[in-house]
Design a protein around this motif. Structure first.
Motif, PDB file in Angstrom:
ATOM      1  N   CYS A   1     -16.782 -11.404 -20.483  1.00 32.16           N
ATOM      2  CA  CYS A   1     -17.057 -12.631 -21.229  1.00 32.16           C
ATOM      3  C   CYS A   1     -17.321 -13.767 -20.242  1.00 32.16           C
ATOM      4  O   CYS A   1     -16.473 -14.035 -19.387  1.00 32.16           O
ATOM      5  CB  CYS A   1     -15.887 -12.975 -22.135  1.00 32.16           C
TER       6      CYS A   1
ATOM      7  N   PHE B   1     -17.243 -16.870 -20.686  1.00 33.17           N
ATOM      8  CA  PHE B   1     -16.439 -18.063 -20.954  1.00 33.17           C
ATOM      9  C   PHE B   1     -14.992 -17.906 -20.484  1.00 33.17           C
ATOM     10  O   PHE B   1     -14.423 -18.800 -19.892  1.00 33.17           O
ATOM     11  CB  PHE B   1     -16.464 -18.400 -22.442  1.00 33.17           C
ATOM     12  N   CYS B   2     -14.368 -16.758 -20.781  1.00 29.59           N
ATOM     13  CA  CYS B   2     -12.953 -16.617 -20.427  1.00 29.59           C
ATOM     14  C   CYS B   2     -12.710 -15.522 -19.396  1.00 29.59           C
ATOM     15  O   CYS B   2     -11.595 -15.365 -18.925  1.00 29.59           O
ATOM     16  CB  CYS B   2     -12.121 -16.356 -21.680  1.00 29.59           C
TER      17      CYS B   2
ATOM     18  N   HIS C   1     -16.465 -11.213 -30.136  1.00 30.77           N
ATOM     19  CA  HIS C   1     -15.515 -12.022 -29.377  1.00 30.77           C
ATOM     20  C   HIS C   1     -16.033 -13.452 -29.201  1.00 30.77           C
ATOM     21  O   HIS C   1     -15.312 -14.419 -29.434  1.00 30.77           O
ATOM     22  CB  HIS C   1     -15.268 -11.353 -28.030  1.00 30.77           C
TER      23      HIS C   1
ATOM     24  N   HIS D   1     -15.271 -18.432 -29.002  1.00 28.63           N
ATOM     25  CA  HIS D   1     -15.914 -19.468 -28.190  1.00 28.63           C
ATOM     26  C   HIS D   1     -17.030 -20.177 -28.931  1.00 28.63           C
ATOM     27  O   HIS D   1     -17.985 -20.655 -28.302  1.00 28.63           O
ATOM     28  CB  HIS D   1     -16.482 -18.861 -26.898  1.00 28.63           C
TER      29      HIS D   1
HETATM   30 ZN   LIG Z   1     -14.113 -14.925 -23.953  1.00 26.12          ZN
END
Ligand SMILES: [Zn+2]
Ligand SMILES: [Zn+2]
Ligand SMILES: [Zn+2]
Ligand SMILES: [Zn+2]
Length: 157
Positions: A76, A78-79, A92, A97
Motif C-alpha cells: 500500500c 499510503f501506509c 483496502h 485511505h
Molecule cells: Zn494502506
C-alpha cells in the motif's frame, strides 16, 4: 531499459528491487534497502514496493501459466502494509485511505513487467478501479455462473 540502484548506482542487478512509492523514479537494490539508504527527499518511512527483477520473474514462472501461488504481492503506497493482491489493495485503499489524495506511484504498474514503472497518480483508488480491477476474475465469475446455469438447465431436462 535497465534499472539501476539510486544509492550504490549498481546497474541491472539481480535479485529483488525496491521501488519507492512516494518519490518519483527511486529504486534501490536489496542491499541498500536493507541498509536503510536515504536521500534528502527519501526516508525509510516511505512505503516501498518489492519488485522481482526480470530474471527472477522468469525463474518463478518459467514460461508456465500463472498459478494461484503468485510470488508478487503489492504494498500500500499510503501506509506501507504488505501482501495485497490487485483486488484486496483496491478494497483496502477505498476503505482505509479514501480521504488521502496526494500523489503516489502505482505499485501494480511498477511491478508488472509490461507496466509503466513510474505511473504517478493523485487518484490511486480511481486508478486501481480503472486499470486493475482484474478483468480475468470477472471473466472467471462469468464462466462459473454460465457453467452453473448450464448445469441447472441440464438438471431440469
Ligand atoms: Zn494502506
Ligand atoms: Zn544499491
Ligand atoms: Zn521515497
Ligand atoms: Zn497502476
Amino acid at each position: 531499459m535497465c534499472v539501476s540502484c539510486d544509492s550504490c548506482l549498481k546497474g541491472n542487478f539481480r535479485g529483488k528491487r525496491y521501488k519507492c512509492l512516494i518519490c518519483y523514479d527511486y529504486d534501490l537494490c536489496s542491499v541498500c534497502y536493507e541498509a536503510g539508504s536515504t536521500t534528502t527527499r527519501h526516508t525509510t518511512e516511505h512505503p516501498m514496493q518489492c519488485i522481482l527483477t526480470r530474471s527472477d520473474y522468469d525463474l518463478y514462472y518459467g514460461g508456465e501459466a500463472m498459478t494461484g501461488d503468485q510470488p508478487q504481492s503489492f504494498t500500500c503506497p499510503f501506509c506501507g502494509r504488505l501482501g495485497f493482491t490487485e483486488a484486496t489493495l483496491h478494497d483496502h485503499v477505498t476503505s482505509e485511505h479514501s480521504d488521502l489524495s496526494y500523489e503516489v506511484v502505482c505499485p501494480i504498474c511498477a511491478a508488472i513487467p509490461i507496466g509503466e514503472p513510474n505511473l504517478v497518480t493523485d487518484d490511486f483508488a480511481g486508478h486501481l478501479a480503472m486499470e486493475h480491477r482484474n478483468p480475468s476474475r470477472d471473466l472467471m465469475s462469468f464462466l462459473i455462473s454460465f457453467h452453473t446455469l448450464q448445469q441447472n438447465i441440464t438438471g431440469l431436462v
